[in-house]
Design an enzyme around this catalytic site. Structure first.
Site, PDB file in Angstrom:
ATOM      1  N   TYR A 167      75.996 106.730  -0.089  1.00  0.00           N
ATOM      2  CA  TYR A 167      77.394 106.811   0.344  1.00  0.00           C
ATOM      3  C   TYR A 167      77.462 106.750   1.871  1.00  0.00           C
ATOM      4  O   TYR A 167      76.926 107.599   2.573  1.00  0.00           O
ATOM      5  CB  TYR A 167      78.062 108.099  -0.150  1.00  0.00           C
ATOM      6  CG  TYR A 167      78.284 108.176  -1.657  1.00  0.00           C
ATOM      7  CD1 TYR A 167      77.923 107.144  -2.511  1.00  0.00           C
ATOM      8  CD2 TYR A 167      78.867 109.298  -2.219  1.00  0.00           C
ATOM      9  CE1 TYR A 167      78.137 107.228  -3.878  1.00  0.00           C
ATOM     10  CE2 TYR A 167      79.085 109.389  -3.597  1.00  0.00           C
ATOM     11  CZ  TYR A 167      78.708 108.345  -4.413  1.00  0.00           C
ATOM     12  OH  TYR A 167      78.923 108.443  -5.764  1.00  0.00           O
TER      13      TYR A 167
HETATM   14  N1  LIG Z   1      78.319 108.029 -10.114  1.00  0.00           N
HETATM   15  C1  LIG Z   1      78.984 106.979  -9.751  1.00  0.00           C
HETATM   16  O1  LIG Z   1      78.574 105.854  -9.982  1.00  0.00           O
HETATM   17  C2  LIG Z   1      80.288 107.153  -9.025  1.00  0.00           C
HETATM   18  C3  LIG Z   1      81.182 106.088  -8.928  1.00  0.00           C
HETATM   19  C4  LIG Z   1      82.385 106.323  -8.295  1.00  0.00           C
HETATM   20  C5  LIG Z   1      82.672 107.584  -7.750  1.00  0.00           C
HETATM   21  N2  LIG Z   1      81.751 108.582  -7.841  1.00  0.00           N
HETATM   22  C6  LIG Z   1      82.025 109.949  -7.328  1.00  0.00           C
HETATM   23  O2  LIG Z   1      83.302 110.363  -7.764  1.00  0.00           O
HETATM   24  C7  LIG Z   1      84.080 110.764  -6.630  1.00  0.00           C
HETATM   25  C8  LIG Z   1      85.516 110.522  -6.920  1.00  0.00           C
HETATM   26  O3  LIG Z   1      85.803 109.142  -7.156  1.00  0.00           O
HETATM   27  P1  LIG Z   1      87.207 108.554  -6.777  1.00  0.00           P
HETATM   28  O4  LIG Z   1      87.453 108.756  -5.319  1.00  0.00           O
HETATM   29  O5  LIG Z   1      87.316 107.198  -7.343  1.00  0.00           O
HETATM   30  O6  LIG Z   1      88.145 109.592  -7.605  1.00  0.00           O
HETATM   31  P2  LIG Z   1      89.644 109.732  -7.945  1.00  0.00           P
HETATM   32  O7  LIG Z   1      89.919 111.188  -7.822  1.00  0.00           O
HETATM   33  O8  LIG Z   1      89.922 109.046  -9.245  1.00  0.00           O
HETATM   34  O9  LIG Z   1      90.480 108.920  -6.829  1.00  0.00           O
HETATM   35  C9  LIG Z   1      90.607 109.402  -5.524  1.00  0.00           C
HETATM   36  C10 LIG Z   1      91.751 108.695  -4.813  1.00  0.00           C
HETATM   37  O10 LIG Z   1      92.959 109.040  -5.436  1.00  0.00           O
HETATM   38  C11 LIG Z   1      93.968 109.313  -4.480  1.00  0.00           C
HETATM   39  N3  LIG Z   1      94.436 110.679  -4.762  1.00  0.00           N
HETATM   40  C12 LIG Z   1      93.692 111.742  -5.105  1.00  0.00           C
HETATM   41  N4  LIG Z   1      94.480 112.815  -5.326  1.00  0.00           N
HETATM   42  C13 LIG Z   1      95.752 112.401  -5.124  1.00  0.00           C
HETATM   43  C14 LIG Z   1      97.026 113.019  -5.211  1.00  0.00           C
HETATM   44  N5  LIG Z   1      97.146 114.301  -5.553  1.00  0.00           N
HETATM   45  N6  LIG Z   1      98.125 112.283  -4.956  1.00  0.00           N
HETATM   46  C15 LIG Z   1      98.027 110.969  -4.622  1.00  0.00           C
HETATM   47  N7  LIG Z   1      96.839 110.328  -4.515  1.00  0.00           N
HETATM   48  C16 LIG Z   1      95.726 111.028  -4.765  1.00  0.00           C
HETATM   49  C17 LIG Z   1      93.361 109.126  -3.105  1.00  0.00           C
HETATM   50  O11 LIG Z   1      93.756 107.830  -2.644  1.00  0.00           O
HETATM   51  P3  LIG Z   1      94.096 107.509  -1.079  1.00  0.00           P
HETATM   52  O12 LIG Z   1      92.835 107.791  -0.343  1.00  0.00           O
HETATM   53  O13 LIG Z   1      94.497 106.070  -1.136  1.00  0.00           O
HETATM   54  O14 LIG Z   1      95.228 108.435  -0.704  1.00  0.00           O
HETATM   55  C18 LIG Z   1      91.862 109.155  -3.378  1.00  0.00           C
HETATM   56  O15 LIG Z   1      91.144 108.245  -2.554  1.00  0.00           O
HETATM   57  C19 LIG Z   1      83.502 109.954  -5.470  1.00  0.00           C
HETATM   58  O16 LIG Z   1      83.829 110.513  -4.242  1.00  0.00           O
HETATM   59  C20 LIG Z   1      82.023 110.029  -5.817  1.00  0.00           C
HETATM   60  O17 LIG Z   1      81.494 111.308  -5.463  1.00  0.00           O
HETATM   61  C21 LIG Z   1      80.583 108.384  -8.478  1.00  0.00           C
END
Ligand SMILES: NC(=O)c1ccc[n+]([C@@H]2O[C@H](COP(=O)([O-])OP(=O)(O)OC[C@H]3O[C@@H](n4cnc5c(N)ncnc54)[C@H](OP(=O)(O)O)[C@@H]3O)[C@@H](O)[C@H]2O)c1
Length: 334
Positions: free
Chosen positions: A63
């Protein structure tokens, strides 16, 4: 091991877990995207997370080319004994065969580097970040077990793969008498439920904790994107997978149903989406908070109760999706 928890590493309140990390641009080095947060922006989020009882932080060696681990290490160094730090190894960190994969060489090299960046002497949960088709699983599991025996890693976990691969890994661990994977970090949300076919029943059967990634479908399941509306957010502008994965009419059907139920319960759409996961037996959805308000909103989901009728209504509009997460089998050499 309890069916929903980490074996022995859960501090009080297993559901009070959330991950703050940076989504990788896999295989792209020194790459920074608009939605990734630097330490100044991460600091208040982590502080608030700790105040709210969040005790699980997920990151990975790839990351932001290691920067995510450095930030997590710096911000958690004074709280080391009260948090669970998870990291990962597998994806490419540079050119050449020794810079990626799950070989003994790469795992041990990367674990040492991750420990240094994380400013700690142990990683609580060390996860394999996808299957490695070119390394025998025996080699991977023995190397991971050596890290456990040396005290560099407390537990081992894994991430998106096919269910047959997890089954193979678990029976290999049992055959060799080495550490088993205790957690599965897979892609699972109201908008992506393909894991319910094989992986989730298998994890439940085997007592593997489920800690899904993108539980809010990268923000789609917050209701901030409207059918026919203009999508505009840091994530939408700069995450190349986002627009392609969701935003189909059937995805809007799901989010609109979640909106309906959120309105009835006077909570937010994201709280409904996260509460749904918790009601499905997920141990800790790994949320990607880029603002303090995102985190506060997410923690509020712990109080949301869904009836079996609510669950049925939420699930009803879902249509099958193409598989996202596991690495496909490599093409046979011609
Ligand atoms: N193992 C793997 O292969 C893998 C793959 C993907 C992710 N991950 C892990 O999973 C974590 C989370 O993934 P993700 O960032 O895709 O998760 P997510 O929680 O589905 O999406 C996060 C995004 O949603 C928006 N958001 C979150 N809370 C909000 C709210 N209350 N209101 C409005 N918008 C909101 C934000 O967008 P904006 O920034 O545009 O405001 C944020 O960037 C990563 O950081 C990583 O640690 C792992």
């Amino acid at each position: 091991m309890s069916q929903s928890g980490f074996n022995g590493i859960q501090p009080a309140g297993i559901h009070r877990l959330a991950g703050i990390a940076y989504l990788p641009r896999h295989n792209v080095f020194r790459h920074s995207e608009e939605w990734m947060v630097e330490i100044d922006k991460a600091n208040p989020i982590v502080k608030r997370a700790l105040d709210l009882g969040v005790n699980f932080f997920d990151t990975a060696n790839v990351y932001s080319d290691g920067r995510s681990e450095e930030i997590v290490g710096e911000l958690l160094k004074d709280h080391r004994d009260s948090v669970v730090i998870a990291s990962k190894v597998r994806l490419s960190t540079g050119e050449g065969p020794n810079k990626e994969g799950l070989s003994r060489y790469h795992i041990i090299d990367q674990a040492r580097k991750s420990l240094k960046r994380l400013k700690t002497d142990k990683i609580d949960l060390y996860q394999t970040h996808r299957w490695d088709y070119s390394t025998p699983i025996e080699e991977t599991l023995v190397a991971l077990n050596d890290l456990v025996r040396q005290g560099m890693v407390n537990y081992i976990g894994t991430s998106s793969m096919y269910a047959w691969q997890l089954a193979k890994a678990l029976f290999t661990s049992d055959r060799l008498g080495v550490a088993r994977f205790i957690s599965m970090q897979n892609h699972y949300s109201l908008c992506y439920r393909e894991e319910e076919r094989e992986m989730i029943p298998f994890c439940k059967d085997q007592g593997i904790a489920m800690i899904p990634w993108s539980p809010l479908a990268r923000g789609f399941l917050t209701g901030r994107y409207k059918r026919g509306g203009k999508a505009d957010s840091p994530r939408y502008r700069s995450d190349k997978y986002f627009a392609d994965r969701f935003f189909k009419p059937e995805d809007f059907d799901v989010v609109e149903r979640a909106e309906e139920i959120a309105k009835e319960k006077e909570v937010t759409v994201s709280q409904i989406a996260l509460a749904w996961l918790l009601h499905k037996g997920v141990c800790a959805p790994i949320i990607g908070a880029t603002k303090v308000e995102h985190l506060e909103d997410a923690v509020g989901s712990l109080e949301v109760k869904l009836s079996s009728d609510d669950m049925k209504r939420l699930e009803e509009p879902y249509k099958p999706h193409r598989i996202i997460g596991p690495l496909p089998l490599p093409e046979p050499a011609s």
